[in-house]
Scaffold this motif. Sequence first.
Motif, PDB file in Angstrom:
ATOM      1  N   ALA A 100       0.845  -1.210   0.000  1.00  9.72           N
ATOM      2  CA  ALA A 100       0.000   0.000   0.000  1.00  9.72           C
ATOM      3  C   ALA A 100       0.873   1.251   0.000  1.00  9.72           C
ATOM      4  O   ALA A 100       0.594   2.218  -0.726  1.00  9.72           O
ATOM      5  N   ASN A 101       1.961   1.244   0.797  1.00 10.60           N
ATOM      6  CA  ASN A 101       2.879   2.388   0.831  1.00 10.60           C
ATOM      7  C   ASN A 101       3.479   2.655  -0.542  1.00 10.60           C
ATOM      8  O   ASN A 101       3.657   3.816  -0.931  1.00 10.60           O
ATOM      9  N   ALA A 102       3.820   1.605  -1.272  1.00  6.19           N
ATOM     10  CA  ALA A 102       4.431   1.777  -2.601  1.00  6.19           C
ATOM     11  C   ALA A 102       3.465   2.528  -3.524  1.00  6.19           C
ATOM     12  O   ALA A 102       3.863   3.463  -4.244  1.00  6.19           O
ATOM     13  N   TYR A 103       2.188   2.149  -3.507  1.00  2.00           N
ATOM     14  CA  TYR A 103       1.196   2.858  -4.333  1.00  2.00           C
ATOM     15  C   TYR A 103       0.996   4.289  -3.829  1.00  2.00           C
ATOM     16  O   TYR A 103       0.997   5.239  -4.606  1.00  2.00           O
ATOM     17  N   LEU A 104       0.844   4.433  -2.523  1.00  2.00           N
ATOM     18  CA  LEU A 104       0.547   5.762  -1.965  1.00  2.00           C
ATOM     19  C   LEU A 104       1.706   6.735  -2.179  1.00  2.00           C
ATOM     20  O   LEU A 104       1.494   7.883  -2.614  1.00  2.00           O
ATOM     21  N   ASN A 105       2.929   6.299  -1.914  1.00  4.60           N
ATOM     22  CA  ASN A 105       4.075   7.197  -2.072  1.00  4.60           C
ATOM     23  C   ASN A 105       4.320   7.536  -3.541  1.00  4.60           C
ATOM     24  O   ASN A 105       4.775   8.637  -3.853  1.00  4.60           O
ATOM     25  N   SER A 106       4.003   6.630  -4.445  1.00  3.28           N
ATOM     26  CA  SER A 106       4.096   6.934  -5.886  1.00  3.28           C
ATOM     27  C   SER A 106       3.082   8.018  -6.254  1.00  3.28           C
ATOM     28  O   SER A 106       3.400   8.957  -7.003  1.00  3.28           O
ATOM     29  N   LEU A 107       1.872   7.902  -5.744  1.00  2.00           N
ATOM     30  CA  LEU A 107       0.836   8.900  -6.044  1.00  2.00           C
ATOM     31  C   LEU A 107       1.195  10.262  -5.460  1.00  2.00           C
ATOM     32  O   LEU A 107       1.012  11.298  -6.119  1.00  2.00           O
ATOM     33  N   LYS A 108       1.709  10.262  -4.237  1.00  2.00           N
ATOM     34  CA  LYS A 108       2.090  11.535  -3.607  1.00  2.00           C
ATOM     35  C   LYS A 108       3.201  12.214  -4.399  1.00  2.00           C
ATOM     36  O   LYS A 108       3.166  13.429  -4.624  1.00  2.00           O
ATOM     37  N   LEU A 109       4.186  11.441  -4.832  1.00  2.00           N
ATOM     38  CA  LEU A 109       5.303  11.995  -5.596  1.00  2.00           C
ATOM     39  C   LEU A 109       4.814  12.503  -6.959  1.00  2.00           C
ATOM     40  O   LEU A 109       5.264  13.542  -7.448  1.00  2.00           O
ATOM     41  N   ALA A 110       3.878  11.776  -7.541  1.00  2.00           N
ATOM     42  CA  ALA A 110       3.292  12.198  -8.821  1.00  2.00           C
ATOM     43  C   ALA A 110       2.603  13.548  -8.656  1.00  2.00           C
ATOM     44  O   ALA A 110       2.865  14.503  -9.410  1.00  2.00           O
ATOM     45  N   ALA A 111       1.761  13.653  -7.659  1.00  2.00           N
ATOM     46  CA  ALA A 111       1.009  14.900  -7.449  1.00  2.00           C
ATOM     47  C   ALA A 111       1.967  16.064  -7.201  1.00  2.00           C
ATOM     48  O   ALA A 111       1.778  17.162  -7.730  1.00  2.00           O
ATOM     49  N   LYS A 112       3.011  15.799  -6.442  1.00  2.00           N
ATOM     50  CA  LYS A 112       4.006  16.834  -6.124  1.00  2.00           C
ATOM     51  C   LYS A 112       4.724  17.344  -7.377  1.00  2.00           C
ATOM     52  O   LYS A 112       5.172  18.485  -7.428  1.00  2.00           O
ATOM     53  N   ASN A 113       4.821  16.484  -8.391  1.00  2.00           N
ATOM     54  CA  ASN A 113       5.525  16.845  -9.620  1.00  2.00           C
ATOM     55  C   ASN A 113       4.576  17.251 -10.750  1.00  2.00           C
ATOM     56  O   ASN A 113       4.971  17.282 -11.913  1.00  2.00           O
ATOM     57  N   GLY A 114       3.345  17.522 -10.413  1.00  2.00           N
ATOM     58  CA  GLY A 114       2.403  18.012 -11.419  1.00  2.00           C
ATOM     59  C   GLY A 114       1.907  16.965 -12.394  1.00  2.00           C
ATOM     60  O   GLY A 114       1.361  17.294 -13.450  1.00  2.00           O
ATOM     61  N   VAL A 115       2.085  15.696 -12.043  1.00  2.00           N
ATOM     62  CA  VAL A 115       1.609  14.607 -12.907  1.00  2.00           C
ATOM     63  C   VAL A 115       0.085  14.557 -12.858  1.00  2.00           C
ATOM     64  O   VAL A 115      -0.506  14.573 -11.777  1.00  2.00           O
ATOM     65  N   ARG A 116      -0.527  14.502 -14.023  1.00  2.00           N
ATOM     66  CA  ARG A 116      -1.989  14.391 -14.058  1.00  2.00           C
ATOM     67  C   ARG A 116      -2.448  12.993 -14.461  1.00  2.00           C
ATOM     68  O   ARG A 116      -3.511  12.544 -14.047  1.00  2.00           O
ATOM     69  N   THR A 117      -1.631  12.322 -15.277  1.00  2.39           N
ATOM     70  CA  THR A 117      -2.008  10.973 -15.704  1.00  2.39           C
ATOM     71  C   THR A 117      -0.868  10.012 -15.383  1.00  2.39           C
ATOM     72  O   THR A 117       0.296  10.288 -15.650  1.00  2.39           O
ATOM     73  N   ILE A 118      -1.220   8.873 -14.808  1.00  2.00           N
ATOM     74  CA  ILE A 118      -0.202   7.952 -14.273  1.00  2.00           C
ATOM     75  C   ILE A 118      -0.621   6.509 -14.532  1.00  2.00           C
ATOM     76  O   ILE A 118      -1.807   6.191 -14.466  1.00  2.00           O
TER      77      ILE A 118
END
Length: 176
Positions: A100-118
């Motif tokens: 769960a941490n692997a998914y959550l931390n990937s999403l947090k890092l994505a949002a922090k970098n302006g990623v909209r589609t992942i």
Amino acid sequence: MKDSRVEVVKGDITKQKVDAIVNAANTSLLGGGGVDGAIHRAGGKAILAECIKIRDRQGGCKTGEAVITTGGNLPARYVIHTVGPVWSSVNADKAATLLANAYLNSLKLAAKNGVRTIAFPNISTGIYHFPKQEAAAIAIETVADFLSTDTTISKVLFVCFDDDNYDLYQQRLGNS
Ligand code: AR6
């Protein structure tokens, strides 16, 4: 109800036209087999060069955490490298939390970098032997929880490579 931002696709994650693809890496960040090997092959040397820099700076990536690099020659602008747990029956509860941490931390890092589609692969369900059914439940729940409060990410793709995972995700999220 199914979130319209979440989609299931069958195929190769290296071909996805999204802002970021997620890599199921290992703690060394230096590449390997499975989806990790495919991403480094398709993305070229620039990805490994950035991974080496991160490794020199912080000693790799811990299980459940995530780092970000260029997408190199991939259609995706970024690769988010996360490390899922190696599953075994004696550490199943710990492994579930770490996945769960692997998914959550990937999403947090994505949002922090302006990623909209992942796009995510089915982390830990290959060489790391996480049971596919439980891994799918954890992945879907973690993404749904994150999206329930996030307003930046507009699309999350679960890219399933093998038939077992594709069938499991379709059962949970598909329209047919
Ligand atoms: N696109 C999407 N998914 C893929 C692809 C692809 N091109 N190739 C394989 N998969 P695995 P893990 C799926 O073994 O279990 C590496 O050596 C595959 O069907 O790649 O987290 C790393 O360096 C499976 O469902 O990752 C680590 O040492 C999923 O990707 C270790 O493997 C994950 O399988 C990580 O093991």
